[in-house]
Design a protein around this motif. Structure first.
Motif, PDB file in Angstrom:
ATOM      1  N   LYS A 131       0.851  -1.191   0.000  1.00  0.00           N
ATOM      2  CA  LYS A 131       0.000   0.000   0.000  1.00  0.00           C
ATOM      3  C   LYS A 131       0.885   1.239   0.000  1.00  0.00           C
ATOM      4  CE  LYS A 131      -4.331  -1.563   0.782  1.00  0.00           C
ATOM      5  NZ  LYS A 131      -5.563  -1.090   0.109  1.00  0.00           N
ATOM      6  N   THR A 186      -6.299   2.974  -5.505  1.00  0.00           N
ATOM      7  CA  THR A 186      -5.970   2.867  -4.077  1.00  0.00           C
ATOM      8  C   THR A 186      -4.476   2.657  -3.843  1.00  0.00           C
ATOM      9  OG1 THR A 186      -6.365   0.479  -4.067  1.00  0.00           O
ATOM     10  CG2 THR A 186      -8.250   1.911  -3.583  1.00  0.00           C
ATOM     11  N   TRP A 234      -9.196  -1.674   1.659  1.00  0.00           N
ATOM     12  CA  TRP A 234      -8.672  -1.618   3.038  1.00  0.00           C
ATOM     13  C   TRP A 234      -7.588  -0.552   3.143  1.00  0.00           C
ATOM     14  CZ3 TRP A 234      -3.927  -4.736   4.410  1.00  0.00           C
ATOM     15  CH2 TRP A 234      -3.613  -4.645   5.777  1.00  0.00           C
ATOM     16  N   PRO A 235      -7.670   0.352   4.126  1.00  0.00           N
ATOM     17  CA  PRO A 235      -6.640   1.407   4.239  1.00  0.00           C
ATOM     18  C   PRO A 235      -5.248   0.851   4.516  1.00  0.00           C
ATOM     19  CG  PRO A 235      -8.592   1.972   5.500  1.00  0.00           C
ATOM     20  CD  PRO A 235      -8.763   0.552   5.080  1.00  0.00           C
TER      21      PRO A 235
END
Length: 360
Positions: free
Chosen positions: A68, A326, A357-358
């Motif tokens: 991420k 994202t 999902w962060p």
């Protein structure tokens, strides 16, 4: 090689089964910073809710990596996998081939995607590939008569080619392209077939300046990417004869597959250099035709329906999922049993949840 009872073993030991050719790494690896976080989310599949821990078991997971915003937030190894284990990518190799075509185009080794493949491979004149462009082969729209069906009890052209090239090593996998017939007008019909990617590999070998595909991949992708470990291709014959099985034969460690995904997410940029152009990344991951309910296909990349996300996907559960919206990369290495369909559908549901999902 495909036995469901031992595939979790064979998929990480292909170099014990085949002649291989190394794609060496060099220099300092591309550092991937970490921000590890428990996977505190659920996902839905067929009306039920599951945890990521359940997902790992339900979908035959060997290893999982989630990145991420350029940081590793989850990295999991199972079934005797380790960070140093090289795992078969199967048809994720097709997407790697696409990256190399983009490199060759930028270098002028391929003059235009609208050139006919016979410009570079005159051996294919007179067969089904005569009159087919490089672009049409990239899009799996060559129109050649090659059904991607691996019923070894009742073998068709693909199963016979697999047996001759990869099992018995008496033919090169791409050589069937010399004699394959035409089923459709080039460009009109999408039909997924590994022979198209094999032709691209043969073309890359031809334009690489007297080298081979592994050396070209090392020079243009693996070394500048900052891979942390050597990769390798399985070969369709012994040394001096065999050619890289570039339709489905690349092997690498989990984090290096992640680096490929992160490079694509960054518009072709890795560490301190442009590996492949931003324009190529955008063009190659754009669907060639209107997407269906299950998505579409670009230049050897699958596109996800209703989003800008796209993926490299391989037989029996190999994935590199890239979601620009994202800034997420998910790599999953698996051992789906042959014929398993629901595990793939469930994996895509998990990827959507992991992407949302962060991760913090």
């Amino acid at each position: 090689m495909l036995d469901r009872d031992v595939s979790t073993l064979t998929f990480r030991n292909m170099d014990q089964l085949f002649t291989t050719r190394t794609v060496p790494h060099a220099g300092q690896p591309w550092n991937l910073p970490r921000a590890d976080h428990a996977m505190d989310f659920t996902y839905s599949f067929k009306g039920a809710s599951y945890t990521p821990e359940q997902f790992l078991d339900r979908t035959y997971t060997n290893a999982l990596l989630i990145i991420k915003d350029g940081r590793i937030v989850s990295e999991i190894y199972r079934n005797n996998m380790t960070p140093g284990t090289r795992h078969m990518g199967w048809s994720m190799t097709k997407s790697i081939t696409s990256i190399l075509v983009g490199c060759a185009l930028a270098e002028g080794r391929i003059k235009s995607l609208d050139d006919q493949v016979t410009t570079y491979l005159p051996e294919l004149r007179g067969g089904g590939y005569d009159g087919v462009t490089v672009r049409q082969v990239l899009q799996m729209r060559s129109g050649v008569d090659y059904e991607e069906r691996y019923d070894f009890e009742n073998p068709g052209i693909a199963a016979r080619n697999h047996d001759a090239a990869l099992v018995r090593n008496v033919a090169r996998f791409a050589d069937v392209a010399r004699t394959v017939k035409r089923a459709h007008k080039p460009g009109e019909v999408f039909q997924y077939k590994t022979i198209d990617t094999a032709v691209l590999g043969w073309l890359l070998e031809r334009v690489s300046g007297g080298s081979n595909l592994s050396a070209y991949a090392a020079q243009r992708l693996w070394e500048p990417l900052g891979a942390e470990a050597d990769g390798y291709f399985i070969m369709d014959g012994p040394p001096g004869v065999g050619r890289e099985f570039n339709g489905a034969g690349f092997n690498a460690v989990l984090r290096d597959y992640g680096r490929i995904g992160l490079m694509m997410l960054n518009g072709g940029w890795a560490r301190d250099r442009q590996i492949v152009s931003r324009e190529w990344v955008a063009e190659s991951t754009r669907p060639a035709a209107a997407e269906g309910a299950e998505g579409g296909y670009g230049y050897q990349w699958w596109t996800m329906p209703g989003s800008d996300a796209y993926a490299a996907m391989g037989l029996q559960g190999q994935f590199i999922l890239i979601d620009p919206a994202t800034k997420t990369v998910v790599v999953k290495l698996s051992h789906f049993p042959p014929g398993e369909v629901e595990a793939e559908q469930e994996s895509l549901a998990f990827f959507a949840a992991a992407s949302a999902w962060p991760g913090r």
